[in-house]
Design a protein around this motif. Structure first.
Motif, short mmCIF file in Angstrom:
data_model
loop_
_atom_site.label_atom_id
_atom_site.label_comp_id
_atom_site.label_asym_id
_atom_site.label_seq_id
_atom_site.Cartn_x
_atom_site.Cartn_y
_atom_site.Cartn_z
N ALA A 298 -23.95 9.97 -28.75
CA ALA A 298 -24.53 10.16 -27.42
C ALA A 298 -24.33 8.95 -26.51
CB ALA A 298 -26.01 10.46 -27.54
N LEU A 299 -23.71 7.90 -27.04
CA LEU A 299 -23.44 6.70 -26.22
C LEU A 299 -22.13 6.87 -25.46
CD1 LEU A 299 -24.44 3.97 -28.84
CD2 LEU A 299 -25.77 4.79 -26.89
N PRO A 300 -21.93 6.11 -24.36
CA PRO A 300 -20.71 6.26 -23.54
C PRO A 300 -19.45 5.93 -24.33
CG PRO A 300 -22.38 5.03 -22.35
CD PRO A 300 -22.87 5.16 -23.75
N GLY A 301 -18.34 6.55 -23.93
CA GLY A 301 -17.05 6.26 -24.49
C GLY A 301 -16.18 5.54 -23.48
N PHE A 302 -14.97 5.15 -23.85
CA PHE A 302 -14.09 4.38 -22.98
C PHE A 302 -12.69 4.96 -23.04
CE2 PHE A 302 -17.35 1.70 -24.82
CZ PHE A 302 -17.93 1.12 -23.71
N SER A 303 -11.90 4.63 -22.05
CA SER A 303 -10.49 5.01 -22.05
C SER A 303 -9.69 3.95 -21.30
CB SER A 303 -10.28 6.37 -21.40
OG SER A 303 -10.63 6.33 -20.01
N VAL A 304 -8.50 3.70 -21.74
CA VAL A 304 -7.57 2.79 -21.07
C VAL A 304 -6.24 3.51 -20.95
CG1 VAL A 304 -8.70 0.68 -21.84
CG2 VAL A 304 -6.91 1.69 -23.24
N GLY A 305 -5.45 3.17 -19.94
CA GLY A 305 -4.18 3.84 -19.77
C GLY A 305 -3.24 3.04 -18.89
N TYR A 306 -2.02 3.48 -18.87
CA TYR A 306 -0.98 2.88 -18.03
C TYR A 306 -0.23 4.00 -17.32
CZ TYR A 306 3.40 0.66 -16.68
OH TYR A 306 4.48 0.23 -15.96
N GLY B 23 1.37 4.14 -7.67
CA GLY B 23 1.83 3.69 -6.34
C GLY B 23 3.32 3.75 -6.20
N LEU B 24 3.88 2.81 -5.45
CA LEU B 24 5.31 2.75 -5.23
C LEU B 24 6.01 2.22 -6.48
CD1 LEU B 24 5.24 1.27 -1.60
CD2 LEU B 24 5.47 3.69 -2.28
N LYS B 25 7.35 2.35 -6.46
CA LYS B 25 8.09 1.90 -7.62
C LYS B 25 7.94 0.41 -7.86
CE LYS B 25 11.75 5.38 -7.86
NZ LYS B 25 13.21 5.61 -7.88
N ASN B 26 7.79 -0.34 -6.78
CA ASN B 26 7.69 -1.78 -6.93
C ASN B 26 6.25 -2.28 -6.99
OD1 ASN B 26 7.00 -1.18 -4.34
ND2 ASN B 26 8.35 -2.69 -3.34
N SER B 27 5.30 -1.42 -7.38
CA SER B 27 3.91 -1.84 -7.51
C SER B 27 3.80 -2.90 -8.60
CB SER B 27 3.01 -0.65 -7.86
OG SER B 27 3.04 0.31 -6.85
N GLU B 28 2.91 -3.84 -8.37
CA GLU B 28 2.73 -4.89 -9.36
C GLU B 28 2.17 -4.31 -10.66
OE1 GLU B 28 0.50 -8.14 -7.89
OE2 GLU B 28 1.66 -8.30 -6.02
N ILE B 29 2.59 -4.90 -11.76
CA ILE B 29 2.24 -4.40 -13.09
C ILE B 29 0.72 -4.30 -13.30
CG2 ILE B 29 2.41 -4.84 -15.58
CD1 ILE B 29 4.98 -3.80 -14.31
N PRO B 30 -0.08 -5.32 -12.94
CA PRO B 30 -1.53 -5.21 -13.22
C PRO B 30 -2.19 -3.99 -12.58
CG PRO B 30 -0.96 -7.47 -12.70
CD PRO B 30 0.26 -6.64 -12.39
N TYR B 31 -1.60 -3.51 -11.44
CA TYR B 31 -2.22 -2.38 -10.75
C TYR B 31 -1.80 -1.02 -11.34
CZ TYR B 31 -3.44 -5.95 -7.38
OH TYR B 31 -3.94 -7.09 -6.79
N ARG B 32 -0.97 -1.06 -12.36
CA ARG B 32 -0.55 0.18 -13.00
C ARG B 32 -1.48 0.59 -14.16
NH1 ARG B 32 6.09 -0.41 -13.27
NH2 ARG B 32 6.38 -0.95 -11.05
N PHE B 33 -2.38 -0.27 -14.57
CA PHE B 33 -3.31 0.03 -15.66
C PHE B 33 -4.58 0.68 -15.11
CE2 PHE B 33 -0.67 -3.25 -17.51
CZ PHE B 33 -0.46 -2.78 -18.80
N LYS B 34 -5.23 1.43 -15.98
CA LYS B 34 -6.49 2.07 -15.58
C LYS B 34 -7.48 2.00 -16.74
CE LYS B 34 -5.54 6.79 -17.11
NZ LYS B 34 -5.61 8.23 -16.76
N THR B 35 -8.72 1.97 -16.44
CA THR B 35 -9.79 2.02 -17.43
C THR B 35 -10.82 3.03 -16.95
OG1 THR B 35 -11.03 0.24 -16.35
CG2 THR B 35 -9.48 -0.39 -18.11
N GLY B 36 -11.59 3.57 -17.91
CA GLY B 36 -12.60 4.56 -17.54
C GLY B 36 -13.76 4.55 -18.53
#
Length: 410
Positions: free
Chosen positions: A267-275, A279-292
């Protein structure tokens, strides 16, 4: 002196009969010298535990639970995505979801509890198999001892019946005595034939348990040296606690407790990470990751699971009480049966068997002296032999009570 001697000295040629008896005894002695290997109860138990499919199944169950411990850290499969987030190009993405870390810890603990439960089940299975094979060994001991007794009685009655027939032909006794002797022999011979079948079946059952195909010999039936049934008081709680059945119930309770902890963790929260490049093709690498964060807002399903787990714990607690009550009752019954058999054995050993011997010897003397006819003689012999058979039956009942008590106490 055997019962048949009474008629040897009175109606048949004693020298020939004695020679025949000595030949029979010699053949029996030589037969014993050439008999199969003698297996003790412990030999049979070891062979049974080695070949029992019940034990093999319990071992495989334990092996499976140990293997499942490695699956307790079970991550969800990663999700690979190919899509066009801007409508201008295709991009590759990956996402991985995680449960709250304590979930994996609780799953590991639960898996270990299931492994311990499988260990308790193995112990319980072993003790059940041991009890069964001990009972089978005892049944074979009794069957062989009874067969030996009836074989001797059958031989004596055959001689008596033959002698009665000779006397009837010679006009020395009437038809009633001759017929009574023949009927007594027929009854005993029928019992002897049935005892042969019972002994063969008992041996076959023990062979199935042990996996030993060839025939074998066992030790003769004797009284178990397991102490005395002093009273019929309530069994000590320590004995009940050590029983394999109760230990299994306690371990089931441990599994139920860990199940509650696991359901709470879910019943506790879970997490997710992704890549994924959104954005554009030349988006900086750090902005391509996601967490939830996975928020468990559908509380009713978690609440229902926890309630069910708590109910399961209550069931396991009640099952412990059920097992304790059952064992207490069964041990008391087994002790009562053992106590009755013990008192009967004391009678047979102190008086009963001696009375049987006295009946046989006295009836022989009276019959030889011509003071008793065939009917009274055979009736007295029958009463004496029944005492001896009752002794064997009581001895089996006493030993069976010991086996049952040892099994129930674990």
């Amino acid at each position: 002196m055997d019962a048949g001697f009474a008629i040897y000295h009175r109606f048949i040629y004693p020298t020939n009969i004695l020679i025949q008896l000595w030949v029979l005894l010699l053949l029996g002695f030589l037969s014993n010298l050439n008999s199969q290997n003698i297996l003790t109860e412990q030999d049979v138990i070891r062979a049974t535990l080695k070949n029992s499919p019940v034990i093999s199944s319990a071992n495989l169950q334990l092996q499976m639970q140990r293997q499942l411990e490695g699956a307790s850290f079970n991550l969800a499969n990663p999700e690979f995505i190919i899509e066009s987030p801007t409508g201008e190009f295709m991009t590759l993405g990956v996402s991985q979801a995680f449960q709250f870390p304590s979930v994996y810890t609780k799953q590991r603990q639960l898996a270990k509890q299931h492994t311990r439960l499988a260990e308790k089940q193995k112990i319980l299975s072993e003790r059940e198999v041991i009890q069964q094979v001990k009972s089978a060994y005892l049944n074979l001991q009794f069957a062989k001892q009874l067969l030996q007794h009836l074989k001797k009685q059958d031989s004596i009655y055959a001689i008596i019946s033959d002698a009665a027939n000779r006397q009837f032909i010679a006009g020395q006794i009437d038809f009633k005595e001759k017929t009574f002797a023949a009927s007594q022999f027929g009854d005993i011979h029928n019992q002897f034939m049935q005892a042969q079948t019972d002994a063969a079946i008992a041996l076959m059952q023990l062979q199935i348990y042990t996996g030993i195909a060839e025939p074998f010999e066992i030790l003769p039936l004797r009284k178990e040296n397991s102490g005395v049934f002093i009273n019929n008081e309530i069994v000590d709680s320590f004995q009940i606690h050590n029983s394999a059945r109760v230990q299994y119930a306690f371990q089931s309770q441990g599994v139920a407790e860990k199940m509650i902890s696991l359901e709470k963790s879910k019943a506790l929260p879970g997490f997710s990470v992704g890549y994924m490049n959104q954005g554009l093709k030349n988006s900086e690498i750090p902005y391509r990751f996601k967490t939830g964060v996975n928020i468990p807002i559908w509380f009713w399903q978690y609440s229902a699971s926890m309630k069910a787990a708590k109910t399961n714990l209550q069931i396991s607690e009640q099952q412990i009480l059920v097992e304790q009550q059952y064992l207490n009752i069964q041990i008391q019954l087994a002790k009562a049966e053992g106590l009755k058999a013990q008192m009967a054995l004391e009678y047979f050993e102190n008086k009963g068997l001696r009375h049987a011997f006295d009946l046989i010897s006295t009836s022989e003397r009276m019959f030889t002296a011509g003071q008793s006819d065939y009917i009274n003689y055979l009736r007295t012999l029958s009463d004496a032999y029944k005492i001896q058979i009752q002794y064997l039956e009581t001895l089996r009942e006493f030993n069976q009570a010991i086996i049952n008590i040892n099994y129930l106490k674990g």
